[in-house]
Scaffold this active site. Structure first.
Site, mmCIF file in Angstrom:
data_model
loop_
_atom_site.group_PDB
_atom_site.id
_atom_site.type_symbol
_atom_site.label_atom_id
_atom_site.label_comp_id
_atom_site.label_asym_id
_atom_site.label_seq_id
_atom_site.Cartn_x
_atom_site.Cartn_y
_atom_site.Cartn_z
ATOM 1 N N CYS A 1 12.302 -5.050 1.531
ATOM 2 C CA CYS A 1 12.659 -5.013 0.109
ATOM 3 C C CYS A 1 13.043 -3.572 -0.233
ATOM 4 O O CYS A 1 12.282 -2.636 0.049
ATOM 5 C CB CYS A 1 11.478 -5.486 -0.731
ATOM 6 S SG CYS A 1 10.861 -7.101 -0.197
ATOM 7 N N CYS B 1 10.777 -1.109 -2.393
ATOM 8 C CA CYS B 1 9.363 -0.959 -2.018
ATOM 9 C C CYS B 1 9.203 0.096 -0.934
ATOM 10 O O CYS B 1 9.863 0.048 0.103
ATOM 11 C CB CYS B 1 8.848 -2.305 -1.528
ATOM 12 S SG CYS B 1 7.214 -2.212 -0.787
ATOM 13 N N CYS C 1 -6.666 -5.143 -5.356
ATOM 14 C CA CYS C 1 -5.411 -5.512 -4.714
ATOM 15 C C CYS C 1 -5.528 -5.117 -3.237
ATOM 16 O O CYS C 1 -5.690 -3.943 -2.917
ATOM 17 C CB CYS C 1 -4.263 -4.763 -5.396
ATOM 18 S SG CYS C 1 -2.692 -5.027 -4.600
ATOM 19 N N GLY D 1 2.283 -5.346 2.969
ATOM 20 C CA GLY D 1 2.452 -6.482 3.864
ATOM 21 C C GLY D 1 2.847 -7.756 3.162
ATOM 22 O O GLY D 1 2.729 -7.884 1.939
ATOM 23 N N GLU D 2 3.343 -8.692 3.949
ATOM 24 C CA GLU D 2 3.681 -10.022 3.451
ATOM 25 C C GLU D 2 2.548 -10.952 3.897
ATOM 26 O O GLU D 2 2.436 -11.276 5.086
ATOM 27 C CB GLU D 2 5.041 -10.456 4.035
ATOM 28 C CG GLU D 2 5.350 -11.931 3.938
ATOM 29 C CD GLU D 2 5.194 -12.528 2.538
ATOM 30 O OE1 GLU D 2 5.879 -12.066 1.617
ATOM 31 O OE2 GLU D 2 4.389 -13.476 2.378
ATOM 32 N N CYS E 1 4.892 -3.195 6.607
ATOM 33 C CA CYS E 1 5.443 -4.521 6.289
ATOM 34 C C CYS E 1 6.776 -4.688 7.014
ATOM 35 O O CYS E 1 7.585 -3.765 7.046
ATOM 36 C CB CYS E 1 5.651 -4.657 4.785
ATOM 37 S SG CYS E 1 6.266 -6.297 4.318
ATOM 38 N N CYS F 1 2.543 -1.178 -7.820
ATOM 39 C CA CYS F 1 3.309 -2.122 -7.000
ATOM 40 C C CYS F 1 4.476 -1.429 -6.311
ATOM 41 O O CYS F 1 5.249 -0.732 -6.960
ATOM 42 C CB CYS F 1 3.906 -3.194 -7.896
ATOM 43 S SG CYS F 1 2.914 -4.631 -7.977
ATOM 44 N N SER G 1 0.615 -13.095 -3.308
ATOM 45 C CA SER G 1 2.022 -12.941 -3.660
ATOM 46 C C SER G 1 2.886 -12.953 -2.402
ATOM 47 O O SER G 1 2.576 -12.267 -1.426
ATOM 48 C CB SER G 1 2.193 -11.614 -4.393
ATOM 49 O OG SER G 1 3.555 -11.368 -4.626
ATOM 50 N N SER H 1 7.547 -13.090 -5.569
ATOM 51 C CA SER H 1 8.317 -11.922 -5.994
ATOM 52 C C SER H 1 9.792 -12.317 -5.967
ATOM 53 O O SER H 1 10.331 -12.664 -4.928
ATOM 54 C CB SER H 1 8.034 -10.765 -5.026
ATOM 55 O OG SER H 1 8.837 -9.685 -5.365
ATOM 56 N N LEU H 2 10.422 -12.262 -7.126
ATOM 57 C CA LEU H 2 11.781 -12.801 -7.249
ATOM 58 C C LEU H 2 12.820 -11.664 -7.262
ATOM 59 O O LEU H 2 13.756 -11.663 -6.464
ATOM 60 C CB LEU H 2 11.875 -13.612 -8.541
ATOM 61 C CG LEU H 2 12.765 -14.836 -8.545
ATOM 62 C CD1 LEU H 2 12.552 -15.722 -7.330
ATOM 63 C CD2 LEU H 2 12.539 -15.641 -9.820
ATOM 64 N N GLU I 1 -4.100 0.163 2.834
ATOM 65 C CA GLU I 1 -4.300 0.629 1.462
ATOM 66 C C GLU I 1 -4.812 -0.480 0.557
ATOM 67 O O GLU I 1 -4.377 -1.630 0.641
ATOM 68 C CB GLU I 1 -2.992 1.200 0.916
ATOM 69 C CG GLU I 1 -2.766 2.571 1.500
ATOM 70 C CD GLU I 1 -1.464 3.175 1.041
ATOM 71 O OE1 GLU I 1 -1.482 3.970 0.101
ATOM 72 O OE2 GLU I 1 -0.441 2.831 1.634
ATOM 73 N N ASN J 1 8.264 1.042 -10.185
ATOM 74 C CA ASN J 1 7.466 2.253 -10.049
ATOM 75 C C ASN J 1 8.219 3.226 -9.156
ATOM 76 O O ASN J 1 8.300 3.003 -7.954
ATOM 77 C CB ASN J 1 6.100 1.902 -9.458
ATOM 78 C CG ASN J 1 5.333 1.011 -10.413
ATOM 79 O OD1 ASN J 1 5.084 1.387 -11.549
ATOM 80 N ND2 ASN J 1 5.019 -0.195 -9.972
HETATM 81 S S1 SF4 Z 1 7.592 -5.809 -1.643
HETATM 82 FE FE1 SF4 Z 1 5.980 -6.742 -0.387
HETATM 83 S S2 SF4 Z 1 7.112 -8.019 1.063
HETATM 84 FE FE2 SF4 Z 1 8.611 -6.572 0.230
HETATM 85 S S3 SF4 Z 1 8.568 -4.839 1.676
HETATM 86 FE FE3 SF4 Z 1 7.094 -4.379 0.053
HETATM 87 S S4 SF4 Z 1 5.136 -5.066 0.864
HETATM 88 FE FE4 SF4 Z 1 6.740 -6.047 2.076
#
Ligand code: SF4
Length: 371
Positions: A123, A126, A112, A172-173, A119, A350, A204, A227-228, A99, A307
């Site tokens: 988190c 997410c 983006c 993804g990371e 991923c 996001c 990020s 990302s904190l 995406e 979101n």
């Molecule tokens: S916020 Fe980023 S690192 Fe965390 S699960 Fe979602 S895509 Fe992966």
């Protein structure tokens, strides 16, 4: 299956640097100028098939198609938000979702991109996390996302009117696909191609500490965002389990080292997703300011109202909370900004990327580009 195997055997030229392309052409017994011609065709003219590269001899184009490919991603759907944001759901040659989001802005548009399909991190705020890791993307697949979006928005090969910013904040990371990411950025920065230079790019991370240190050693690095989501280990362990491996003190110590490489005027960006009743109290704001001040980081905090998306168990913080959180940070000397969510209605914001195909209230853009 035959097609898949054939695709896997062919080299995706969109993922080669100009030097690598020169080697490829040499091995194919071609004159060295072919590499420049093909590189320009792929990245400057943004052509997605060899058939369109009519400056190459026809016989050579046909031979090239047997061993190589100019593009591998296909666009499955595109969605247009009320605010002009576009979300693209693409597919890899092995049928995995990718995406990419286009965000129009007054001064400079932003794309983006995703670094992985799905991923592996978990988190809890997410949606992508729920896909798990399907696989990391190749450098070519990262570059192609940008080519496809630019062609769609501005027209095939047309120059973007205001230049383009890139953010590696999609699925993804990125730091778990570091090599492909850095290679893709190198290819895209080439003046003979897309010419999107590293200072136009922000990557990020959820906090992969060794890679933050490694990035600091690279002269042509992009900007870094972290990302904190929480000001304490206890809460961050819950929201971003990667914190159990690299807790806040380790993360901020790496940031402190990275700070040595910041250019004049450059700041760290900390992204702070705001979850109603979870991490958005006055106390959390004070803890966050104290944490950043203790490490004396040259940083700014972007506050991002969550979101919402089913089945995530969170709600966005109400705007008065976000404002209050911001003023507490500012009263303690921390620069803070509120990020307006973009493309929420098309699940492009996001944390919402999860290869959704059908949603309510979205306008699917008719397919018009060849991929
Ligand atoms: S916020 Fe980023 S690192 Fe965390 S699960 Fe979602 S895509 Fe992966």
């Amino acid at each position: 299956m035959l097609e898949l195997n054939q695709m896997e055997k062919r080299t995706n030229l969109a993922g080669l640097t100009l030097d690598e392309l020169a080697c490829f052409m040499q091995q194919a017994g071609q004159p060295s100028y072919r590499a420049r011609q093909v590189f320009s065709g792929l990245h400057e003219r943004r052509l997605q098939s060899f058939a369109e590269m009519t400056d190459l001899p026809k016989a050579f184009r046909e031979r090239l198609s047997e061993t190589a490919t100019a593009s591998t991603l296909t666009v499955e759907s595109r969605y247009l938000s009320e605010d002009g944001t576009r979300r693209y759901l693409m597919k890899t040659h092995d049928n995995l979702p990718v995406e990419t989001v286009f965000i129009p802005e007054e001064r400079r548009d932003t794309i983006c991109f995703s670094s992985q399909s799905g991923c592996p991190l978990q988190c809890t705020f997410c949606l992508t996390a729920q896909l798990g890791l399907l696989r990391s993307l190749t450098a070519g697949e990262i570059v192609e996302q940008i080519i496809i979006v630019l062609n769609d928005v501005y027209g095939g090969g047309e120059k973007p009117p205001h230049g383009t910013n890139l953010v590696g904040m999609g699925a993804g990371e990125p730091f778990l696909n570091f090599e492909s990411l850095m290679k893709a950025l190198e290819i895209m920065s080439d003046p003979h191609g897309l010419f999107i230079v590293p200072h136009r790019v922000t990557v990020s991370t959820a906090g992969i500490v060794p890679r933050i240190r490694e990035l600091a050693t690279i002269a042509t690095r992009p900007h870094l965002a972290i990302s904190l989501a929480a000001p304490t280990d206890e809460l961050r362990n819950e929201l971003m389990p990667i914190n159990k491996k690299w807790p806040l003190e380790d993360l901020l110590a790496a940031c402190k080292e990275f700070e040595q490489t910041l250019k004049p005027g450059e700041l760290f960006t900390f992204e702070y997703v705001m979850l109603d009743g979870v991490n958005d109290s006055d106390e959390h704001a004070r803890q966050l300011a104290n944490l950043l001040n203790r490490h004396a980081l040259r940083a700014k905090v972007n506050l991002i109202p969550h979101n919402p998306a089913d089945p995530l168990p969170y709600l966005p913080s109400p705007s008065y909370r976000v404002e209050q959180f911001k003023s507490i940070l500012e009263s303690k000397g921390v620069r803070a900004f509120i990020r307006r969510p973009r493309g929420r209605d098309i699940f492009a914001a996001c944390g919402q990327l999860a290869a959704r195909r059908e949603t309510n209230n979205i306008q699917s853009i008719p397919q018009s580009i060849a991929t």
